[in-house]
Design an enzyme around this catalytic site. Structure first.
Site, PDB file in Angstrom:
ATOM      1  N   LYS A  47      26.424  90.751  21.722  1.00 25.58           N
ATOM      2  CA  LYS A  47      26.836  92.100  21.303  1.00 25.58           C
ATOM      3  C   LYS A  47      26.691  92.303  19.793  1.00 25.58           C
ATOM      4  O   LYS A  47      27.192  93.275  19.233  1.00 25.58           O
ATOM      5  CB  LYS A  47      28.293  92.340  21.718  1.00 25.58           C
ATOM      6  CG  LYS A  47      28.469  92.357  23.245  1.00 25.58           C
ATOM      7  CD  LYS A  47      29.888  92.698  23.626  1.00 25.58           C
ATOM      8  CE  LYS A  47      30.388  91.763  24.705  1.00 25.58           C
ATOM      9  NZ  LYS A  47      31.808  91.972  25.013  1.00 25.58           N
ATOM     10  N   ARG A  98      38.494 102.721  14.059  1.00 22.10           N
ATOM     11  CA  ARG A  98      39.538 101.689  14.159  1.00 22.10           C
ATOM     12  C   ARG A  98      39.210 100.422  13.377  1.00 22.10           C
ATOM     13  O   ARG A  98      40.025  99.515  13.311  1.00 22.10           O
ATOM     14  CB  ARG A  98      39.827 101.386  15.622  1.00 22.10           C
ATOM     15  CG  ARG A  98      40.528 102.570  16.279  1.00 22.10           C
ATOM     16  CD  ARG A  98      40.763 102.352  17.734  1.00 22.10           C
ATOM     17  NE  ARG A  98      41.745 101.305  17.996  1.00 22.10           N
ATOM     18  CZ  ARG A  98      42.124 100.932  19.217  1.00 22.10           C
ATOM     19  NH1 ARG A  98      41.579 101.506  20.269  1.00 22.10           N
ATOM     20  NH2 ARG A  98      43.017  99.993  19.377  1.00 22.10           N
ATOM     21  N   ARG A 107      34.497  73.421  37.201  1.00 18.03           N
ATOM     22  CA  ARG A 107      35.497  74.245  36.514  1.00 18.03           C
ATOM     23  C   ARG A 107      36.486  74.856  37.493  1.00 18.03           C
ATOM     24  O   ARG A 107      36.091  75.462  38.483  1.00 18.03           O
ATOM     25  CB  ARG A 107      34.809  75.384  35.750  1.00 18.03           C
ATOM     26  CG  ARG A 107      33.985  74.874  34.613  1.00 18.03           C
ATOM     27  CD  ARG A 107      34.240  75.702  33.380  1.00 18.03           C
ATOM     28  NE  ARG A 107      33.174  75.490  32.412  1.00 18.03           N
ATOM     29  CZ  ARG A 107      33.173  76.022  31.197  1.00 18.03           C
ATOM     30  NH1 ARG A 107      34.163  76.803  30.837  1.00 18.03           N
ATOM     31  NH2 ARG A 107      32.186  75.773  30.381  1.00 18.03           N
ATOM     32  N   GLU A 137      29.414  97.509  25.094  1.00 18.95           N
ATOM     33  CA  GLU A 137      29.012  96.255  25.722  1.00 18.95           C
ATOM     34  C   GLU A 137      27.515  96.069  25.518  1.00 18.95           C
ATOM     35  O   GLU A 137      26.873  96.870  24.842  1.00 18.95           O
ATOM     36  CB  GLU A 137      29.390  96.266  27.210  1.00 18.95           C
ATOM     37  CG  GLU A 137      30.904  96.239  27.407  1.00 18.95           C
ATOM     38  CD  GLU A 137      31.302  95.618  28.745  1.00 18.95           C
ATOM     39  OE1 GLU A 137      30.505  94.836  29.308  1.00 18.95           O
ATOM     40  OE2 GLU A 137      32.403  95.917  29.216  1.00 18.95           O
ATOM     41  N   HIS A 171      35.762 107.586   7.847  1.00 21.82           N
ATOM     42  CA  HIS A 171      35.555 106.476   8.782  1.00 21.82           C
ATOM     43  C   HIS A 171      34.155 105.870   8.672  1.00 21.82           C
ATOM     44  O   HIS A 171      33.811 104.964   9.424  1.00 21.82           O
ATOM     45  CB  HIS A 171      35.766 106.942  10.227  1.00 21.82           C
ATOM     46  CG  HIS A 171      37.135 107.475  10.494  1.00 21.82           C
ATOM     47  ND1 HIS A 171      38.277 106.727  10.264  1.00 21.82           N
ATOM     48  CD2 HIS A 171      37.555 108.673  10.953  1.00 21.82           C
ATOM     49  CE1 HIS A 171      39.329 107.459  10.582  1.00 21.82           C
ATOM     50  NE2 HIS A 171      38.924 108.643  10.993  1.00 21.82           N
TER      51      HIS A 171
END
Ligand SMILES: [Zn+2]
Length: 291
Positions: A59, A133, A172, A3, A113
């Protein structure tokens, strides 16, 4: 999942290792969905170029090159960017198998990787981008080339103001948590920090955004800045289980107040932390402290 604080810590570690040095060679893995720009185009564009700056947008990390082009880097779920011989951020244990601890990063040599190896001129180690991944991304952009990923981002969450939140929330009906996670509204907030900030501001994640009061927006903006800043200062330790390269925990142990603590007692009132799905995300809150 990395994050904002993890990306910011990565930025601070990488910037001195990259800026001012030239890329003598860029090694890549075989083409895959990791590469928004194909490896051969990437190599041609980056090799021989000097890194002028490294900045963070939400990010994303953006490496500015001396010909005005930009290299966009996103860590995805399991991406790790680090300098050879050094350790960087430890990701959440839930991130899955195959991620390296900071101590493993320190004595790492490129494996299958490792999708990018920046071989750099001058003193200091090379830089690796490793991602088991492959949900991370790399893209080379021209000086003025539009980029939807970057162009759509709202202001950075580290500097969020109550006025901005209030304007975004006006009228909203959707959940306030959904608004915080919307990167076009606010860049950089993910699930953990949204839950923690909402707890500190005493607002339930499922409350309609438009029904958050002026005073609560003040508290929420303050809480967001504070949880993010604290996590950066402690190397991520307060929220994301980061362990420093020497194995020591950060000095400030705030710990998670609600995130992933469903069923445990609230540290403020003793009520049982609840768990439900809000804005398609797993959300944690205290039914007594938060309204
Ligand atoms: Zn409570």
């Amino acid at each position: 999942m990395p994050e904002l604080p993890e990306v910011e810590i990565t930025l601070r570690k990488l910037r001195p290792a990259l800026v001012g040095r030239s890329v003598s060679a860029l090694d890549t893995s075989a083409n895959s969905y990791f590469f928004v720009t194909p490896p051969n185009v990437l190599k041609r564009g980056v090799e021989g170029r000097r890194a002028v700056d490294l900045v963070r947008r939400g990010k994303y990390l953006v490496l500015l090159l001396d010909d005005g082009r930009r290299l966009l880097l996103h860590l995805g779920m399991t991406g790790q960017l680090f300098v050879a011989g050094e350790g960087s951020v430890e990701l959440l244990p839930t991130t899955g198998r195959g991620t390296l601890k900071p101590s493993q990063q320190q004595r790492f040599s490129p494996d299958k990787h490792t999708h990018l190896v920046f071989r750099l001129t001058g003193d200091g180690g090379d830089v690796y981008f490793r991602d088991p991944r492959k949900f991370g991304k790399v893209q080379l952009l021209g000086p003025r080339q539009p980029c939807e990923r970057l162009d759509k981002l709202g202001p950075d969450a580290l500097g969020v103001t109550a006025e901005h939140l209030r304007a975004a929330a006006r009228g909203r009906r959707g959940a306030v948590k959904g608004l915080l996670l919307n990167q076009a509204v606010l860049a950089g907030v993910g699930n953990i920090y949204a839950d923690e900030a909402l707890f500190l501001a005493r607002i339930r994640p499922g409350r309609a955004a438009g029904r958050v009061t002026r005073a609560e927006h003040e508290a929420l903006a303050q809480a967001l800045r504070s949880v993010l800043q604290r996590s950066i200062e402690t190397g991520g330790s307060s929220i994301s289980d980061y362990v420093h390269p020497d194995g020591q925990r950060g000095s400030y142990q705030l710990g998670r107040m609600v995130y992933a603590r469903a069923g445990e007692p609230c540290s403020q009132c003793g009520a049982t932390i609840a768990h439900r799905t809000v804005a398609q995300r797993s959300s944690h809150y205290c039914p007594s402290c938060q309204r």
